[in-house]
Design an enzyme around this catalytic site. Structure first.
Site, PDB file in Angstrom:
ATOM      1  N   ARG A 164       0.855  -1.197   0.000  1.00 44.27           N
ATOM      2  CA  ARG A 164       0.000   0.000   0.000  1.00 44.27           C
ATOM      3  C   ARG A 164       0.884   1.239   0.000  1.00 44.27           C
ATOM      4  O   ARG A 164       0.620   2.210  -0.686  1.00 44.27           O
ATOM      5  CB  ARG A 164      -0.971  -0.002   1.190  1.00 44.27           C
ATOM      6  CG  ARG A 164      -1.698   1.331   1.371  1.00 44.27           C
ATOM      7  CD  ARG A 164      -3.040   1.233   2.097  1.00 44.27           C
ATOM      8  NE  ARG A 164      -3.000   0.413   3.294  1.00 44.27           N
ATOM      9  CZ  ARG A 164      -2.428   0.753   4.451  1.00 44.27           C
ATOM     10  NH1 ARG A 164      -1.857   1.931   4.586  1.00 44.27           N
ATOM     11  NH2 ARG A 164      -2.427  -0.069   5.484  1.00 44.27           N
ATOM     12  N   TYR A 171     -15.365  17.838 -15.813  1.00 46.53           N
ATOM     13  CA  TYR A 171     -15.679  16.414 -15.962  1.00 46.53           C
ATOM     14  C   TYR A 171     -16.812  16.048 -14.992  1.00 46.53           C
ATOM     15  O   TYR A 171     -16.775  16.430 -13.811  1.00 46.53           O
ATOM     16  CB  TYR A 171     -14.438  15.568 -15.682  1.00 46.53           C
ATOM     17  CG  TYR A 171     -14.718  14.090 -15.731  1.00 46.53           C
ATOM     18  CD1 TYR A 171     -14.997  13.460 -16.937  1.00 46.53           C
ATOM     19  CD2 TYR A 171     -14.737  13.330 -14.566  1.00 46.53           C
ATOM     20  CE1 TYR A 171     -15.284  12.106 -16.983  1.00 46.53           C
ATOM     21  CE2 TYR A 171     -15.018  11.973 -14.611  1.00 46.53           C
ATOM     22  CZ  TYR A 171     -15.285  11.373 -15.822  1.00 46.53           C
ATOM     23  OH  TYR A 171     -15.577  10.035 -15.865  1.00 46.53           O
ATOM     24  N   ASP A 226      -6.486  19.093 -14.852  1.00 44.91           N
ATOM     25  CA  ASP A 226      -6.842  17.743 -15.301  1.00 44.91           C
ATOM     26  C   ASP A 226      -6.367  17.646 -16.750  1.00 44.91           C
ATOM     27  O   ASP A 226      -6.962  18.242 -17.648  1.00 44.91           O
ATOM     28  CB  ASP A 226      -8.356  17.529 -15.176  1.00 44.91           C
ATOM     29  CG  ASP A 226      -8.764  16.102 -15.526  1.00 44.91           C
ATOM     30  OD1 ASP A 226      -8.077  15.476 -16.365  1.00 44.91           O
ATOM     31  OD2 ASP A 226      -9.778  15.621 -14.985  1.00 44.91           O
ATOM     32  N   LYS A 237      -7.589   6.650 -20.036  1.00 48.80           N
ATOM     33  CA  LYS A 237      -7.836   7.184 -21.385  1.00 48.80           C
ATOM     34  C   LYS A 237      -6.563   7.065 -22.227  1.00 48.80           C
ATOM     35  O   LYS A 237      -6.097   5.973 -22.456  1.00 48.80           O
ATOM     36  CB  LYS A 237      -8.338   8.623 -21.263  1.00 48.80           C
ATOM     37  CG  LYS A 237      -9.407   8.829 -20.166  1.00 48.80           C
ATOM     38  CD  LYS A 237     -10.719   8.151 -20.471  1.00 48.80           C
ATOM     39  CE  LYS A 237     -11.676   8.139 -19.292  1.00 48.80           C
ATOM     40  NZ  LYS A 237     -11.965   9.414 -18.670  1.00 48.80           N
TER      41      LYS A 237
HETATM   42  C1  LIG Z   1     -12.452   9.740 -17.341  1.00 45.80           C
HETATM   43  C2  LIG Z   1     -12.067  11.030 -16.734  1.00 45.80           C
HETATM   44  C3  LIG Z   1     -11.898  11.156 -15.345  1.00 45.80           C
HETATM   45  C4  LIG Z   1     -12.177  10.017 -14.379  1.00 45.80           C
HETATM   46  O1  LIG Z   1     -11.292   8.970 -14.518  1.00 45.80           O
HETATM   47  P1  LIG Z   1     -11.639   7.412 -14.230  1.00 45.80           P
HETATM   48  O2  LIG Z   1     -10.379   6.736 -14.596  1.00 45.80           O
HETATM   49  O3  LIG Z   1     -12.793   7.061 -15.132  1.00 45.80           O
HETATM   50  O4  LIG Z   1     -11.994   7.301 -12.799  1.00 45.80           O
HETATM   51  C5  LIG Z   1     -11.494  12.385 -14.852  1.00 45.80           C
HETATM   52  N1  LIG Z   1     -11.283  13.443 -15.662  1.00 45.80           N
HETATM   53  C6  LIG Z   1     -11.447  13.365 -17.003  1.00 45.80           C
HETATM   54  C7  LIG Z   1     -11.215  14.569 -17.846  1.00 45.80           C
HETATM   55  C8  LIG Z   1     -11.853  12.160 -17.588  1.00 45.80           C
HETATM   56  O5  LIG Z   1     -12.034  12.095 -18.908  1.00 45.80           O
END
Ligand SMILES: *Cc1c(COP(=O)(O)O)cnc(C)c1O
Length: 383
Positions: free
Chosen positions: A48, A100, A175, A200
């Site tokens: 962890r 988001y 982000d 992504k």
């Molecule tokens: C998908 C996404 C998230 C969240 O991420 P997860 O891996 O699905 O928990 C946060 N910010 C943006 C811009 C995203 O496209």
């Protein structure tokens, strides 16, 4: 970064295995570590707190984003939540309204009830952020997304970070999921943190969920590291390894995503079925100049407005063959999404309208297939 992006993506944190010479470091699928004697260890005590496979990924992403360190998590939302959990009741967060959906939801359903003050700005400009900062008593984090989902608004990260720095004790967060460090490096533009959903483009193959936080300074990294260790929303060693495998091809994938998206955006703009094509790489995009200044290229997402609204959307979604109807984006395979009923379904009709999302809005995540095949798929679907 001492070497170029492409070289760092392949080599940072990826020394061959010292015990065998294995060119790919092994997956350390272990929860704990045998200690040679009481009070001594080999630098690892419990997974962890730290695991060599996760540490390799963290080292690589810190280098790619130009930060001092990185903490990896089990999802993008876990990373975002860990960063927000470093706040205390009474602290304030400001954010663009075009956020988001999951981040908006966790701010409203977890952190506001917990006592965190939150102010949004519709205008994700330096002036908009300055105004939002003045509306919370003790601003601690300013949340920036650029480009946004699904309307691909682009904010001036350097100018907003400068406004945030005027406020003592307040840090800026970007982000960077849609851009990736290949296209945009927020820490160099003055931001304090970068967060990612590695689910992504970073992992890039639609086969693993993950997230991370990169910090510009050791002081900013420390509370996130503590939260990662204490709360423990970590990725498994296998997930960290799989993500690392994706990172090695990030540069070539992003280049192809961007080339395909630009070609598609230009072609769709010439088709009468679409009343609007949104892509930051098009010169008529309202933030094209900012995007050109702070990004290497313009990303893999193209959003359109169908002229005939929802009936046309339904036909399109039914007839597409290569573009898969799916949540998510950033994989090598092309995907299509209808935000009002999928990625943005937690928003009310008024909230959708406020953001400019209609019953005719469709988001394409353009993959790295052949660009002509992708265009032909859309052409046959609307014909
Ligand atoms: C998908 C996404 C998230 C969240 O991420 P997860 O891996 O699905 O928990 C946060 N910010 C943006 C811009 C995203 O496209």
């Amino acid at each position: 970064m001492t070497s170029s992006f492409e070289t760092t993506a392949i080599h940072a944190g990826q020394e061959p295995d010292p015990s065998t010479g294995g060119i790919t470091p092994p997956i350390h699928m272990t929860s704990t570590y045998a200690q040679p004697a009481l009070g001594s260890n080999k630098g690892w005590v419990y997974s962890r707190a730290g695991n060599p496979t996760r540490a390799n990924l963290e080292e690589c992403l810190a280098a790619l984003e130009g930060g001092v360190g990185c903490c990896a998590f089990g999802s993008g939302m876990a990373a975002i939540t860990a960063l927000l959990q470093t706040l205390r009741p009474g602290d304030g967060v400001v954010a663009g309204l075009d956020l988001y959906g999951g981040t908006h939801r966790i701010l409203e359903t977890l952190f506001r009830p917990w006592g965190v003050e939150i102010a949004y700005t519709r205008d994700a400009t330096p002036e908009g952020y300055r105004d939002a900062l003045s509306r919370v008593a003790r601003p601690r984090l300013a949340w920036i997304e650029s480009p946004t989902n699904p309307l691909l608004n682009v904010s001036d990260i350097a100018a907003i970070s400068a406004v945030v720095r005027e406020r003592d004790g307040c840090r800026s967060v970007v982000d960077n999921t849609f851009a990736t460090p290949y296209l945009q490096r927020p820490l160099e533009l003055g931001a304090d943190y970068v967060v990612h959903s590695t689910s992504k483009y970073i992992a890039g193959h639609s086969d693993v969920i993950g997230g991370l936080v990169v910090a510009r300074t050791a002081e900013a990294l420390e509370p996130v590291k503590r939260m990662q260790k204490c709360a423990g929303a970590i990725p498994s060693p296998f997930d960290a390894w799989l993500t690392q495998r994706g990172v090695k091809t990030l540069a070539v994938r992003m280049q192809r995503h961007c080339d395909n998206a630009l070609a598609l955006a230009e072609a769709l703009r010439a088709m009468t079925e679409f009343s609007r094509v949104v892509y930051p790489g098009l010169t008529d995009h309202p933030h094209h100049a900012i995007a050109k200044r702070q990004m290497r290229a313009f990303g893999g997402v193209v959003t359109v407005e169908m002229r005939d609204g929802f009936p046309a959307v339904e036909r399109l979604l039914e007839r597409l063959r290569i573009f898969a109807l799916a949540e998510g984006l950033g994989g090598v395979e092309s995907m299509v999404n209808f935000p009002p009923r999928m990625s943005h379904e937690s928003l009310t009709a008024a909230e959708l309208a406020e953001r400019g999302i209609t019953q005719g809005t469709v988001r394409f995540s353009v993959g790295i297939e052949n660009a002509d095949d992708l265009l032909e798929d859309i052409r046959q679907a609307v014909r």
